[in-house]
Design an enzyme around this catalytic site. Structure first.
Site, PDB file in Angstrom:
ATOM      1  N   GLY A 120     103.043  13.541  77.442  1.00 32.14           N
ATOM      2  CA  GLY A 120     103.871  14.432  78.249  1.00 32.14           C
ATOM      3  C   GLY A 120     105.036  15.072  77.511  1.00 32.14           C
ATOM      4  N   SER A 121     104.902  15.246  76.176  1.00 35.99           N
ATOM      5  CA  SER A 121     106.031  15.858  75.458  1.00 35.99           C
ATOM      6  C   SER A 121     106.219  17.311  75.920  1.00 35.99           C
ATOM      7  CB  SER A 121     105.840  15.779  73.945  1.00 35.99           C
ATOM      8  OG  SER A 121     104.842  16.662  73.522  1.00 35.99           O
ATOM      9  N   ILE A 196      89.053  21.995  85.635  1.00 47.33           N
ATOM     10  CA  ILE A 196      89.644  22.296  86.942  1.00 47.33           C
ATOM     11  C   ILE A 196      88.524  22.774  87.866  1.00 47.33           C
ATOM     12  CG2 ILE A 196      91.313  23.760  88.179  1.00 47.33           C
ATOM     13  CD1 ILE A 196      92.605  21.681  86.345  1.00 47.33           C
ATOM     14  N   ASN A 210      96.819  26.987  80.869  1.00 43.47           N
ATOM     15  CA  ASN A 210      96.692  25.822  79.993  1.00 43.47           C
ATOM     16  C   ASN A 210      97.242  26.185  78.617  1.00 43.47           C
ATOM     17  OD1 ASN A 210      95.752  23.272  79.010  1.00 43.47           O
ATOM     18  ND2 ASN A 210      93.995  24.314  78.109  1.00 43.47           N
ATOM     19  N   HIS A 212      96.563  25.256  74.531  1.00 43.80           N
ATOM     20  CA  HIS A 212      95.592  24.628  73.634  1.00 43.80           C
ATOM     21  C   HIS A 212      96.166  24.647  72.217  1.00 43.80           C
ATOM     22  CE1 HIS A 212      91.662  23.260  72.388  1.00 43.80           C
ATOM     23  NE2 HIS A 212      91.735  24.107  71.375  1.00 43.80           N
ATOM     24  N   ASP A 253      88.740  25.584  77.892  1.00 42.95           N
ATOM     25  CA  ASP A 253      89.447  26.437  76.919  1.00 42.95           C
ATOM     26  C   ASP A 253      88.872  27.846  76.831  1.00 42.95           C
ATOM     27  OD1 ASP A 253      90.873  24.108  76.248  1.00 42.95           O
ATOM     28  OD2 ASP A 253      89.352  23.521  74.790  1.00 42.95           O
TER      29      ASP A 253
HETATM   30  C1  GRF Z   1      99.137  19.486  73.560  1.00 42.34           C
HETATM   31  O1  GRF Z   1      98.866  19.555  72.201  1.00 42.34           O
HETATM   32  C2  GRF Z   1      98.425  20.582  74.272  1.00 42.34           C
HETATM   33  O2  GRF Z   1      98.180  21.695  73.479  1.00 42.34           O
HETATM   34  C3  GRF Z   1      97.117  19.964  74.659  1.00 42.34           C
HETATM   35  O3  GRF Z   1      97.429  18.615  74.925  1.00 42.34           O
HETATM   36  C4  GRF Z   1      98.570  18.230  74.180  1.00 42.34           C
HETATM   37  C5  GRF Z   1      99.521  17.544  75.106  1.00 42.34           C
HETATM   38  O4  GRF Z   1     100.512  16.853  74.417  1.00 42.34           O
HETATM   39  N1  GRF Z   1      96.491  20.664  75.731  1.00 42.34           N
HETATM   40  P1  GRF Z   1     101.726  16.198  75.212  1.00 42.34           P
HETATM   41  O5  GRF Z   1     101.155  15.144  76.128  1.00 42.34           O
HETATM   42  O6  GRF Z   1     102.401  17.278  75.958  1.00 42.34           O
HETATM   43  O7  GRF Z   1     102.610  15.595  74.157  1.00 42.34           O
END
Ligand code: GRF
Length: 299
Positions: A120-121, A196, A210, A212, A253
């Site tokens: 969840g960063s 989804i 989303n 990616h 994607d």
């Molecule tokens: C990110 O790299 C995003 O691009 C992908 O999943 C990852 C999530 O990372 N869809 P975090 O959990 O937000 O750290």
């Protein structure tokens, strides 16, 4: 009461004490300055005095607390606090471009749900970005993994969360009822690993996006997540990689690309070092892209 204030302002005990001192001293200074000024102008204590005194207090108070906050080391807290009050009162323009106030009778705040399954960063950055936003609020965190770090973030940030089950998501009503209950207007995927369902896409047309960690249409699709993406990019000796924000459709994607940002892939990059560079791009761009899209929706 102090506990509640600490949670609300997200400060520790000593900081709360300094903030309260700043309020007290700033308030007293304001009162003193107001009275002194009115006396200097020889205004007698009547209704005009009261009106002028109130006006002076309103004008001087922000200045006084800001000045007092400097020696107390609370300048940034009070700057934010006063901006927030100013925005509420309509005297400070929102720093956000694109998001305008809506006609009366319509909803003033756009509610976002973040769908995430992992650490969840990105969710944290989005929450930070919109914390004091005048018209966008992160109202819900949706997660399919009860152990995910993002749920701890939701608790810490006081944001409601919803843990979803596969069966109900794909073969039930995709939790649309719950999302509507929370008045969700826009859905942001940030590390959400399930597809989804069409039902949800139809309920939120053009309102699910989303991010990616690569330059789509390359390095996307089933199984292309986390280090798998960076490993593939490095294995193919790509000179650059990046991030893609895109609308969601029924395929992994695949939806229309909204935004991309690039970074170099270095000779000695590992999946870890590349992931760090990509993550910095995500954290920097994703919240602002969301803000721009929501702004367009509400214009
Ligand atoms: C990110 O790299 C995003 O691009 C992908 O999943 C990852 C999530 O990372 N869809 P975090 O959990 O937000 O750290």
């Amino acid at each position: 009461m102090f506990q509640r204030l600490r949670q609300k302002w997200k400060v520790n005990g000593p900081q709360l004490a300094l903030i309260i001192c700043t309020f007290a001293i700033g308030g007293s200074l304001t009162g003193y300055a107001g009275r002194t000024l009115l006396n200097e102008f020889g205004i007698h204590q009547n209704w005009l005095w009261v009106v002028l005194y109130i006006l002076l207090i309103i004008m001087l108070w922000p200045l006084a607390v800001i000045l007092v906050s400097i020696p107390f080391g609370q300048f940034s807290f009070f700057l934010k606090y006063i901006r927030k009050i100013g925005k509420r009162a309509g005297v400070v323009r929102s720093r956000e471009s694109g998001v305008r106030s809506q006609p009366s009778g319509t909803k003033l705040t756009t509610h976002i749900a973040i769908f995430a399954s992992g650490a969840g960063s990105n969710a944290q950055k989005i929450i930070d970005y919109f914390r004091d936003h005048s018209s966008i609020k992160v109202a819900l965190v949706v997660c399919n993994n009860p152990e995910a770090g993002v749920l701890k973030i939701a608790v810490r940030e006081n944001i409601p969360s919803l843990i979803i089950e596969k069966e109900k998501f794909f073969r039930g009503n995709a939790y649309i009822g719950k999302l509507k209950e929370k008045q969700i207007d826009f859905i942001v995927l940030a590390g959400f690993l399930w597809k989804i369902p069409s039902l949800l896409i139809k309920a939120y047309p053009g309102k699910i996006i989303n991010i990616h960690p690569a330059l789509l249409p390359n390095y996307g699709g089933k199984g292309m997540f986390g280090h798998h993406v960076h490993d593939a990019v490095i294995a193919n000796k790509e000179k650059e990689s990046g991030i893609t924000v895109h609308y969601i459709d029924e395929l992994y994607d695949h939806g229309q690309i909204i935004f991309q940002a690039r970074c170099p892939v270095l000779e000695n990059d590992t999946a870890d070092s590349l992931a760090q560079r990509i993550q910095a791009l995500e954290h920097y761009h994703y919240p602002a892209v969301i803000e721009g899209l929501v702004g367009k929706l509400t214009r």
